[in-house]
Design a protein around this motif. Structure first.
Motif: not given
Length: 325
Positions: A146-168
């Motif tokens: 489905g549309e990941l940009l509407d998925n709150p679980e995806f948004a929560a995972g995206f927010a973890l990137l900075a903690r690990h020093g990762l780009s997207f």
């Protein structure tokens, strides 16, 4: 000879014993193992465009092989791919970093990101994550996900990137830009690299069409976010389809595509744009690295020497934390 860094290429092993039940990947030139030496043999043909290749950024590919697989199971395979790629690239004398993949909507996203970063070596670093977002049309898992940009679980995972020093690395359709901008703006600490000119179709680069207006406005929204970079790559996707069996034209032979590249560079500036090969995928369209980079050189000729250095190497090094000798 100008130096060149290729910020978007793939290597893989598609033998049945290493990629069981996989789809969508292929054996370039009939070779099921397309390793770093195969890639370097291809990209070195860019020398005919006057470029000295000094390094690059590998972008994940295994996620496209299992469109039916759930996120947690796929994340295990993404870590396996990353470990293999890091080992491969470590054999080269050139400078490389890695953009891995992860299903950020999965319950094990955080531990997966930690495992990906742990694959890094002193020589080859895992610096980012790509999760393909294209939905309607969907590439290739997203009909089911489905549309990941509407998925709150995806948004929560995206927010973890900075903690690990990762780009997207963001591969998405033009109609998704507004939703993506809202997510990216909420996380200004995450560097975002938009893939493949934003995957426009021919309609999106044809002047006067509604699609062109929406595409241009959406790119302007992305360009307004200081953390966003743009990869200029896979330009055949925006060109009219060739006759059956014919090679896709290079971008300098398609006026609408060339104009779209110029407009995109004007929006992002050369300091946030980078040319990339997308090899070996672009080889399926009978594109060669020599032809791709000759077309890029034609686009770049109008820019200053400093801007050309950014387009061919400097921007990629900055966005992906890559140090070249």
């Amino acid at each position: 000879m100008p130096r060149m860094v290729d910020p978007h290429f793939h290597i893989w092993d598609v033998r049945p014993e290493t990629l069981p039940d996989g789809h969508n990947l292929f054996a370039p030139n009939g070779a099921p193992i397309y390793d770093v030496s195969c890639y370097e043999a291809d990209i070195d043909r860019a020398r005919t465009a006057g470029m000295e290749v000094v390094g690059g950024v590998h972008v994940e590919a295994r996620s496209v092989a299992y469109p039916e697989m759930g996120g947690e199971a796929l994340n295990k395979l993404c870590v396996e791919e990353t470990a293999w790629v890091v080992a491969q690239l470590g054999r080269s004398g050139r400078a490389y970093n890695v953009v891995a993949s992860a299903s950020l909507e999965a319950g094990n996203a955080g531990e997966t990101l930690a495992a990906l970063v742990a694959c890094s070596t002193e020589k080859v670093k895992v610096v980012g994550v790509r999760q393909i977002l294209n939905h309607t049309p969907s590439w290739p898992r997203n009909d089911a996900v489905g549309e990941l940009l509407d998925n709150p679980e995806f948004a929560a995972g995206f927010a973890l990137l900075a903690r690990h020093g990762l780009s997207f690395d963001a591969q998405l359709n033009p109609h998704q830009y507004a939703k993506a901008c809202a997510l990216f703006a909420a996380h200004p600490e995450v560097t975002v690299c938009v893939n493949h000119l934003g995957t426009p179709t021919p309609a999106h680069v044809t002047p006067g069409t509604p699609e062109n207006g929406a595409y241009t406005a959406g790119l302007a929204q992305l360009a307004a976010l200081p953390q966003c970079y743009l990869k200029i790559s896979m330009l055949w996707y925006a060109a009219p389809a060739p006759a059956d069996g014919a090679a896709s034209p290079y971008s300098d032979a398609c006026p609408d595509v060339a104009a779209a590249v110029d407009a995109a560079v004007a929006l992002f500036t050369p300091r946030r744009c980078m040319f990339a090969s997308n090899y070996p995928v672009d080889g399926l369209k009978q594109q060669t690295c020599a032809g791709i980079y000759k077309a890029f050189a034609a686009h770049a000729a109008r820019y200053s020497q400093e801007d050309q250095e950014r387009l061919f190497a400097g921007t990629a090094c900055e966005a992906y934390k890559l140090t070249v000798g």
